[in-house]
Design a protein around this motif. Structure first.
Motif, PDB file in Angstrom:
ATOM      1  N   LEU A 120     -21.385  18.253 -23.761  1.00  0.00           N
ATOM      2  CA  LEU A 120     -20.618  17.260 -24.515  1.00  0.00           C
ATOM      3  C   LEU A 120     -21.471  16.669 -25.628  1.00  0.00           C
ATOM      4  CD1 LEU A 120     -18.166  15.454 -25.005  1.00  0.00           C
ATOM      5  CD2 LEU A 120     -19.029  13.940 -23.200  1.00  0.00           C
ATOM      6  N   GLU A 121     -22.697  16.337 -25.321  1.00  0.00           N
ATOM      7  CA  GLU A 121     -23.588  15.755 -26.324  1.00  0.00           C
ATOM      8  C   GLU A 121     -23.846  16.737 -27.462  1.00  0.00           C
ATOM      9  OE1 GLU A 121     -26.235  12.766 -23.479  1.00  0.00           O
ATOM     10  OE2 GLU A 121     -26.865  14.845 -23.760  1.00  0.00           O
ATOM     11  N   ARG A 122     -24.036  18.000 -27.136  1.00  0.00           N
ATOM     12  CA  ARG A 122     -24.289  19.023 -28.165  1.00  0.00           C
ATOM     13  C   ARG A 122     -23.080  19.217 -29.060  1.00  0.00           C
ATOM     14  NH1 ARG A 122     -25.315  23.762 -24.541  1.00  0.00           N
ATOM     15  NH2 ARG A 122     -25.037  24.946 -26.471  1.00  0.00           N
ATOM     16  N   SER A 124     -20.568  17.104 -29.584  1.00  0.00           N
ATOM     17  CA  SER A 124     -20.350  15.896 -30.362  1.00  0.00           C
ATOM     18  C   SER A 124     -21.315  15.815 -31.538  1.00  0.00           C
ATOM     19  CB  SER A 124     -20.499  14.666 -29.460  1.00  0.00           C
ATOM     20  OG  SER A 124     -20.262  13.475 -30.170  1.00  0.00           O
ATOM     21  N   ALA A 125     -22.569  16.185 -31.302  1.00  0.00           N
ATOM     22  CA  ALA A 125     -23.558  16.158 -32.372  1.00  0.00           C
ATOM     23  C   ALA A 125     -23.257  17.211 -33.435  1.00  0.00           C
ATOM     24  CB  ALA A 125     -24.954  16.376 -31.795  1.00  0.00           C
ATOM     25  N   LYS A 129     -18.437  12.955 -33.420  1.00  0.00           N
ATOM     26  CA  LYS A 129     -17.538  12.439 -32.384  1.00  0.00           C
ATOM     27  C   LYS A 129     -16.143  12.151 -32.903  1.00  0.00           C
ATOM     28  CE  LYS A 129     -17.876   8.204 -30.893  1.00  0.00           C
ATOM     29  NZ  LYS A 129     -18.341   6.955 -30.250  1.00  0.00           N
ATOM     30  N   HIS A 171     -18.974   9.841 -26.751  1.00  0.00           N
ATOM     31  CA  HIS A 171     -19.227  11.094 -27.467  1.00  0.00           C
ATOM     32  C   HIS A 171     -17.964  11.712 -28.074  1.00  0.00           C
ATOM     33  CE1 HIS A 171     -23.235  11.003 -25.696  1.00  0.00           C
ATOM     34  NE2 HIS A 171     -22.661  10.738 -24.548  1.00  0.00           N
ATOM     35  N   CYS A 172     -16.839  10.990 -28.047  1.00  0.00           N
ATOM     36  CA  CYS A 172     -15.606  11.519 -28.630  1.00  0.00           C
ATOM     37  C   CYS A 172     -14.793  10.364 -29.204  1.00  0.00           C
ATOM     38  CB  CYS A 172     -14.793  12.288 -27.579  1.00  0.00           C
ATOM     39  SG  CYS A 172     -14.162  11.268 -26.224  1.00  0.00           S
TER      40      CYS A 172
END
Length: 266
Positions: A120-122, A124-125, A129, A171-172
């Motif tokens: 999720l972090e990847r 989003s980055a 987001k 993250h979104c």
């Protein structure tokens, strides 16, 4: 304030309304229960939503063979629609470049049915987001709701609860929640889930599943204190239903004074 959020569900390249519990991860049609199969192309629905400024409709690809149909819808309203189904970090930007306003992701975040915060972090980055919607569609398991993936056939290790939604919300920009147990049945929304989403969500959230009449918009608004939006599918007249008129949904949104939810995260 709760608003109506439309959809375009794609199966085998056609716009359809399907009973969610009948979907299969093996794509066999023997158990599939279909409420509606469109004669008109996906672009017709996208153009209709564009005409009425119903931004943020979710275009969901239910299985293989739907990419061309999704692209057709996006071309009819560039940056007006969201797209989901098979979204990964490898193709998310491609769908944004193809005209999606946002991409919707579920299964890729759950390798082996286990939630991956790092994925999720990847993602989003990589895309930002604001371009990401996380689909936490779920099934009831006893007194809780568990995220379901692979066309809602596989239960994951993750509950839909306040802790999960708070973690993911960082993250979104939106949540999409199908109540898979009632999806396509036109038998009423999962009222308890709607109420909990209103309590737990700090970012915009759209609920889908079981909507059967226009009064459900008022119901969802009351239960969620106006924090959750509602999608009608099989009950809608444009999808062959008799419970809800599309024109009435458009009028509801006009009275609410907006076509999309723009509230900031609290």
């Amino acid at each position: 304030m709760t608003i109506f959020r439309p959809c375009i569900d794609l199966h085998e390249g056609q716009v359809k309304q399907i009973v969610g519990a009948s979907l299969s991860s093996t794509d066999t049609s023997s158990k599939l229960r279909t409420n509606f199969v469109a004669v008109l192309p996906p672009s017709h629905y996208a153009e209709t939503y564009r005409e009425h400024d119903l931004r943020g409709a979710h275009v969901i690809k239910l299985g293989a063979g739907n990419d061309d149909a999704a692209r057709e819808a996006l071309a009819a309203w560039p940056k007006g629609l969201q797209v989901g189904g098979g979204i990964t970090i490898d193709n998310a930007q491609m769908w944004l470049d193809a005209g999606a306003d946002k991409v919707i992701v579920t299964s890729w975040l759950f390798p082996d049915a286990k939630f991956s915060l790092s994925r999720l972090e990847r993602l989003s980055a990589a895309i930002g987001k604001e371009s990401l919607v996380v689909d936490v569609s779920c099934k009831r398991v006893a007194a809780r709701w568990v995220v379901a993936m692979d066309k809602w056939q596989t239960l994951t290790d993750t509950e839909v609860d306040e802790e999960t939604l708070a973690l993911v919300a960082g993250h979104c920009s939106e949540f999409l929640v199908h109540a898979a147990d009632v999806e396509g049945l036109c038998a009423g929304v999962d009222e308890e889930l709607v109420q909990r989403l209103g309590e737990w969500c700090s970012i915009p959230c759209t609920y889908a599943g079981g909507g059967k009449e226009l009064a459900d918009l008022k119901l969802v608004e009351r239960l969620s204190h106006g924090k959750v939006d509602l999608t009608f599918g099989s009950a809608l007249d444009m999808f062959g239903g008799s419970g809800v008129k599309f024109a009435e949904c458009v009028e509801w949104n006009k009275k609410q004074g907006r076509s999309t939810r723009t509230i900031p995260a609290s």
